[in-house]
Design an enzyme around this catalytic site. Structure first.
Site, PDB file in Angstrom:
ATOM      1  N   LYS A  32      -3.801  15.345  11.110  1.00  0.00           N
ATOM      2  CA  LYS A  32      -3.233  15.619   9.901  1.00  0.00           C
ATOM      3  C   LYS A  32      -3.799  15.743   8.556  1.00  0.00           C
ATOM      4  N   LEU A  50       7.791 -10.087   6.516  1.00  0.00           N
ATOM      5  CA  LEU A  50       7.988  -9.543   7.345  1.00  0.00           C
ATOM      6  C   LEU A  50       8.679  -8.544   7.264  1.00  0.00           C
ATOM      7  N   ASN A 106     -12.506  12.867   3.400  1.00  0.00           N
ATOM      8  CA  ASN A 106     -11.623  12.465   4.144  1.00  0.00           C
ATOM      9  C   ASN A 106     -11.626  13.021   5.853  1.00  0.00           C
ATOM     10  N   TYR A 117       2.007   2.901  -7.076  1.00  0.00           N
ATOM     11  CA  TYR A 117       1.375   2.062  -5.990  1.00  0.00           C
ATOM     12  C   TYR A 117       0.545   1.519  -7.074  1.00  0.00           C
ATOM     13  N   LYS A 177       0.039  -2.501  -8.745  1.00  0.00           N
ATOM     14  CA  LYS A 177      -1.399  -3.237  -8.627  1.00  0.00           C
ATOM     15  C   LYS A 177      -1.967  -3.575  -9.958  1.00  0.00           C
ATOM     16  N   THR A 189      -6.551  -3.498  -6.519  1.00  0.00           N
ATOM     17  CA  THR A 189      -7.610  -2.678  -5.343  1.00  0.00           C
ATOM     18  C   THR A 189      -8.362  -2.320  -6.941  1.00  0.00           C
ATOM     19  N   ASP A 190      -8.934  -1.171  -5.793  1.00  0.00           N
ATOM     20  CA  ASP A 190      -9.526   0.458  -7.031  1.00  0.00           C
ATOM     21  C   ASP A 190      -9.227   0.947  -7.603  1.00  0.00           C
ATOM     22  N   GLU A 191      -7.849   1.388  -6.912  1.00  0.00           N
ATOM     23  CA  GLU A 191      -6.996   2.353  -7.551  1.00  0.00           C
ATOM     24  C   GLU A 191      -6.494   2.241  -8.873  1.00  0.00           C
ATOM     25  N   ALA A 224      -0.079 -10.391  -0.567  1.00  0.00           N
ATOM     26  CA  ALA A 224       1.506  -9.857   0.251  1.00  0.00           C
ATOM     27  C   ALA A 224       1.492  -8.518  -1.160  1.00  0.00           C
ATOM     28  N   ASN A 233     -11.165   1.223  -0.182  1.00  0.00           N
ATOM     29  CA  ASN A 233     -10.489   1.097   1.053  1.00  0.00           C
ATOM     30  C   ASN A 233     -10.811   0.407   2.692  1.00  0.00           C
ATOM     31  N   GLU A 253       3.751  -4.240  -1.374  1.00  0.00           N
ATOM     32  CA  GLU A 253       3.843  -3.123  -0.657  1.00  0.00           C
ATOM     33  C   GLU A 253       2.362  -2.585  -0.869  1.00  0.00           C
TER      34      GLU A 253
HETATM   35  P1  NAD Z   1      -0.407  -4.246   4.176  1.00  0.00           P
HETATM   36  O1  NAD Z   1       0.865  -3.063   3.711  1.00  0.00           O
HETATM   37  O2  NAD Z   1      -0.792  -3.849   5.856  1.00  0.00           O
HETATM   38  O3  NAD Z   1       0.178  -5.580   4.853  1.00  0.00           O
HETATM   39  C1  NAD Z   1       0.898  -6.219   3.404  1.00  0.00           C
HETATM   40  C2  NAD Z   1       2.099  -8.173   3.564  1.00  0.00           C
HETATM   41  O4  NAD Z   1       2.884  -8.053   2.963  1.00  0.00           O
HETATM   42  C3  NAD Z   1       3.005  -7.217   5.533  1.00  0.00           C
HETATM   43  O5  NAD Z   1       2.349  -8.224   6.079  1.00  0.00           O
HETATM   44  C4  NAD Z   1       4.160  -7.533   4.458  1.00  0.00           C
HETATM   45  O6  NAD Z   1       5.121  -8.333   5.412  1.00  0.00           O
HETATM   46  C5  NAD Z   1       3.533  -8.432   3.307  1.00  0.00           C
HETATM   47  N1  NAD Z   1       4.329  -8.429   2.549  1.00  0.00           N
HETATM   48  C6  NAD Z   1       5.254  -7.170   1.588  1.00  0.00           C
HETATM   49  N2  NAD Z   1       5.975  -7.703   0.543  1.00  0.00           N
HETATM   50  C7  NAD Z   1       6.636  -9.172   0.379  1.00  0.00           C
HETATM   51  C8  NAD Z   1       7.339  -9.960  -0.106  1.00  0.00           C
HETATM   52  N3  NAD Z   1       8.127  -9.082  -0.957  1.00  0.00           N
HETATM   53  N4  NAD Z   1       7.130 -11.268   0.642  1.00  0.00           N
HETATM   54  C9  NAD Z   1       6.570 -11.118   1.069  1.00  0.00           C
HETATM   55  N5  NAD Z   1       5.586 -10.678   2.215  1.00  0.00           N
HETATM   56  C10 NAD Z   1       5.600  -9.306   1.502  1.00  0.00           C
HETATM   57  O7  NAD Z   1      -0.846  -4.395   3.350  1.00  0.00           O
HETATM   58  P2  NAD Z   1      -2.464  -4.663   3.127  1.00  0.00           P
HETATM   59  O8  NAD Z   1      -3.026  -3.004   3.771  1.00  0.00           O
HETATM   60  O9  NAD Z   1      -3.112  -5.151   3.971  1.00  0.00           O
HETATM   61  O10 NAD Z   1      -3.127  -4.650   2.313  1.00  0.00           O
HETATM   62  C11 NAD Z   1      -3.038  -5.642   1.238  1.00  0.00           C
HETATM   63  C12 NAD Z   1      -3.215  -6.345   0.112  1.00  0.00           C
HETATM   64  O11 NAD Z   1      -4.561  -5.887  -0.341  1.00  0.00           O
HETATM   65  C13 NAD Z   1      -2.244  -5.662  -1.668  1.00  0.00           C
HETATM   66  O12 NAD Z   1      -1.977  -6.010  -2.195  1.00  0.00           O
HETATM   67  C14 NAD Z   1      -2.614  -4.194  -1.337  1.00  0.00           C
HETATM   68  O13 NAD Z   1      -2.503  -3.673  -2.783  1.00  0.00           O
HETATM   69  C15 NAD Z   1      -5.102  -4.803  -1.201  1.00  0.00           C
HETATM   70  N6  NAD Z   1      -5.134  -3.815  -1.012  1.00  0.00           N
HETATM   71  C16 NAD Z   1      -5.380  -3.231   0.341  1.00  0.00           C
HETATM   72  C17 NAD Z   1      -6.653  -2.352   0.366  1.00  0.00           C
HETATM   73  C18 NAD Z   1      -6.543  -1.604   1.687  1.00  0.00           C
HETATM   74  O14 NAD Z   1      -7.285  -1.111   2.233  1.00  0.00           O
HETATM   75  N7  NAD Z   1      -5.143  -1.580   2.264  1.00  0.00           N
HETATM   76  C19 NAD Z   1      -7.683  -1.968  -0.317  1.00  0.00           C
HETATM   77  C20 NAD Z   1      -7.445  -2.861  -1.633  1.00  0.00           C
HETATM   78  C21 NAD Z   1      -6.094  -3.281  -2.219  1.00  0.00           C
HETATM   79  O1  DAU Z   2      -8.500   2.023  -2.187  1.00  0.00           O
HETATM   80  C1  DAU Z   2      -7.716   1.239  -1.578  1.00  0.00           C
HETATM   81  C2  DAU Z   2      -6.436   1.407  -1.483  1.00  0.00           C
HETATM   82  O2  DAU Z   2      -6.722   2.155  -0.732  1.00  0.00           O
HETATM   83  C3  DAU Z   2      -4.884   0.566  -0.865  1.00  0.00           C
HETATM   84  O3  DAU Z   2      -5.052  -0.385  -2.454  1.00  0.00           O
HETATM   85  C4  DAU Z   2      -4.057   0.822  -0.429  1.00  0.00           C
HETATM   86  O4  DAU Z   2      -3.286  -0.451  -0.271  1.00  0.00           O
HETATM   87  C5  DAU Z   2      -4.415   1.778   0.934  1.00  0.00           C
HETATM   88  O5  DAU Z   2      -3.748   1.893   1.431  1.00  0.00           O
HETATM   89  C6  DAU Z   2      -5.456   3.204   0.707  1.00  0.00           C
HETATM   90  O6  DAU Z   2      -5.058   3.535  -0.207  1.00  0.00           O
HETATM   91  P1  DAU Z   2      -5.216   5.223  -0.053  1.00  0.00           P
HETATM   92  O7  DAU Z   2      -4.262   6.463  -0.479  1.00  0.00           O
HETATM   93  O8  DAU Z   2      -6.948   6.151  -0.220  1.00  0.00           O
HETATM   94  O9  DAU Z   2      -4.913   5.150   1.574  1.00  0.00           O
HETATM   95  P2  DAU Z   2      -3.983   6.132   3.213  1.00  0.00           P
HETATM   96  O10 DAU Z   2      -4.707   5.820   3.743  1.00  0.00           O
HETATM   97  O11 DAU Z   2      -3.286   6.223   2.516  1.00  0.00           O
HETATM   98  O12 DAU Z   2      -5.437   7.956   2.878  1.00  0.00           O
HETATM   99  C7  DAU Z   2      -6.383   7.963   2.590  1.00  0.00           C
HETATM  100  C8  DAU Z   2      -6.707   9.176   1.889  1.00  0.00           C
HETATM  101  O13 DAU Z   2      -6.686  10.553   3.347  1.00  0.00           O
HETATM  102  C9  DAU Z   2      -5.999   9.656   0.681  1.00  0.00           C
HETATM  103  O14 DAU Z   2      -6.753  10.673   0.594  1.00  0.00           O
HETATM  104  C10 DAU Z   2      -5.315  10.518   1.577  1.00  0.00           C
HETATM  105  C11 DAU Z   2      -5.325  11.262   2.579  1.00  0.00           C
HETATM  106  N1  DAU Z   2      -4.285  11.046   4.170  1.00  0.00           N
HETATM  107  C12 DAU Z   2      -3.642  10.513   4.303  1.00  0.00           C
HETATM  108  C13 DAU Z   2      -3.116  10.346   5.307  1.00  0.00           C
HETATM  109  C14 DAU Z   2      -1.912   8.838   5.895  1.00  0.00           C
HETATM  110  C15 DAU Z   2      -4.684  12.678   5.000  1.00  0.00           C
HETATM  111  O15 DAU Z   2      -5.255  13.451   4.238  1.00  0.00           O
HETATM  112  N2  DAU Z   2      -3.943  12.579   5.866  1.00  0.00           N
HETATM  113  C16 DAU Z   2      -2.510  11.418   6.185  1.00  0.00           C
HETATM  114  O16 DAU Z   2      -2.227  11.526   6.999  1.00  0.00           O
END
Ligand code: NAD
Ligand code: DAU
Length: 336
Positions: free
Chosen positions: A207, A39, A251, A152, A156, A125-127, A83, A181, A85
């Protein structure tokens, strides 16, 4: 093939993990879930509301806590590890929690999986593959070399390497998925799509970073959930599967759809400072997942998925309103 009935899901109070827990509750009636989540600012226990008691046990704790993880691992047959960051901008401001949670945390879970002989699925992640040029016809495949750009994505990538090594050296029954994403309900409002939606709902101008031409490959989080389940149950040990739904958009295009759907003028946004090291384009080739496991996405209309997501933020204002001011103040301090 595996048929887990008791799974430990890490990070399921966050965006993608909570959507996965809801998906399992709905589609897999025989599966019991234990959720481990610290949390952090990104976790919200309410994200799991509606999942019947008896199907899910929530444990508030840290994935780096080896004793706690060991105790939970002794009661399940699989770990699905979400889980992390997860926000690039935060990792640029302060990488320390990313190294700890994403690397040390994954190591801690792998050691528990090794000791208790558990099926282990790692969400990545694809990143990790870095970025592609806008005019490059290529997409990422499972063979693309690792080339992460941000703190980040480098953590990963490190966690993926640990999983690969624990499979090869200790024989852990592990798989990795690298997804593009996600969008959908319950995504933290620091992220691009929910930030813009909640800004418009709050009377704040959206923004856009840099020139707005950076491309992301969008997938609905429900489709990510079904893919993770397919890999958990049908994936081959030691294999990586890329998850994507042919959703490449820049974007500016995404923001234009949001502005139109929310009745705003096409130019009702501000250009802001670019993200340092900003990846230009991500694109996933999901052929292996489709070919080997027969997975298909069901959310094929981005406009419809986005409209539903906008409606969710509109009708769940109490979920995000209290944090909006602080999120925007933090962005303002970095000129974004
Ligand atoms: P999020 O930030 O919304 O959620 C992360 C969760 O992990 C939170 O509930 C947080 O409390 C928990 N957490 C963080 N540190 C922790 C710790 N030390 N111990 C236990 N719990 C902890 O993240 P998300 O966007 O849901 O991403 C989830 C997973 O998917 C991540 O591994 C991320 O790299 C991966 N991922 C995300 C995206 C995306 O588009 N958001 C895409 C590809 C992969
Ligand atoms: O590709 C998978 C990844 O996608 C995951 O691994 C990450 O956890 C997830 O956060 C996401 O990463 P991005 O950096 O691509 O996502 P974000 O939503 O931060 O930004 C998406 C795009 O939008 C990126 O090119 C930055 C841009 N952006 C972001 C914000 C917050 C803006 O132009 N304006 C904004 O305010």
């Amino acid at each position: 093939m595996s048929d887990p009935k008791n799974i430990l899901i890490t990070g399921a109070a966050g965006f993608i993990g909570s959507n996965f827990a809801h998906w399992v509750a709905e589609h897999e009636p025989d599966v019991r879930m234990v959720v481990l989540d610290a949390l952090t600012y990104a976790g919200n226990k309410d994200n799991l509301a509606g999942i019947p008691e008896g199907r899910l046990e929530f444990v508030c704790g840290d994935i780096c806590d080896a004793l706690l993880v060991d105790g939970l691992a002794s009661r399940v047959d699989a770990i699905v590890h979400f889980a992390a960051e997860s926000h690039n901008d935060n990792s640029i401001a302060d990488p320390a929690p990313f190294v700890r949670t994403n690397v040390q945390g994954t190591y801690t879970l792998l050691e528990a999986a090794r000791k208790h002989d558990l099926r282990f699925h790692h969400i990545s992640t694809d990143e990790v593959y870095g970025d592609l040029a806008l005019d490059d016809p290529a997409r990422f495949t499972e063979e693309t070399p690792y080339r992460p750009s941000s703190p980040y994505s480098s953590t990963k990538a490190s966690s993926d390497m640990l999983v690969r090594a624990w499979h090869r050296t200790y024989g852990i029954d592990a798989t990795i998925s690298n997804c593009s994403n996600n969008y959908g309900p319950r995504q933290h409002i620091e992220k691009f799509i929910p930030r813009q939606i909640t800004s418009i709902l709050s009377g704040i101008r959206p923004k856009l970073y840099g020139d707005g031409l950076n491309v992301r490959d969008w997938i609905h989080t429900e489709d990510h959930s079904s893919a993770v389940w397919a890999i958990l149950t049908g994936g081959r040990a030691g294999e990586t599967y890329l998850i994507g739904a042919d959703g490449e958009r820049n974007n500016l295009e995404v923001l234009s759809v949001i502005l139109e759907a929310m009745g705003q003028a096409p130019d009702a946004f501000d250009w802001v400072r670019d993200r340092p090291g900003h990846d230009r384009r991500y694109a996933i080739d999901p052929s292996k997942l489709r070919r080997e496991l027969g997975w298909e996405p069901i959310h094929t209309s981005f406009a419809e998925g986005l409209a539903e997501t906008i409606a969710w933020y509109d009708s769940n204002r109490s979920w995000w309103q209290a944090s909006k001011e602080a999120v925007e103040a933090k962005y303002a301090r970095s000129g974004q």
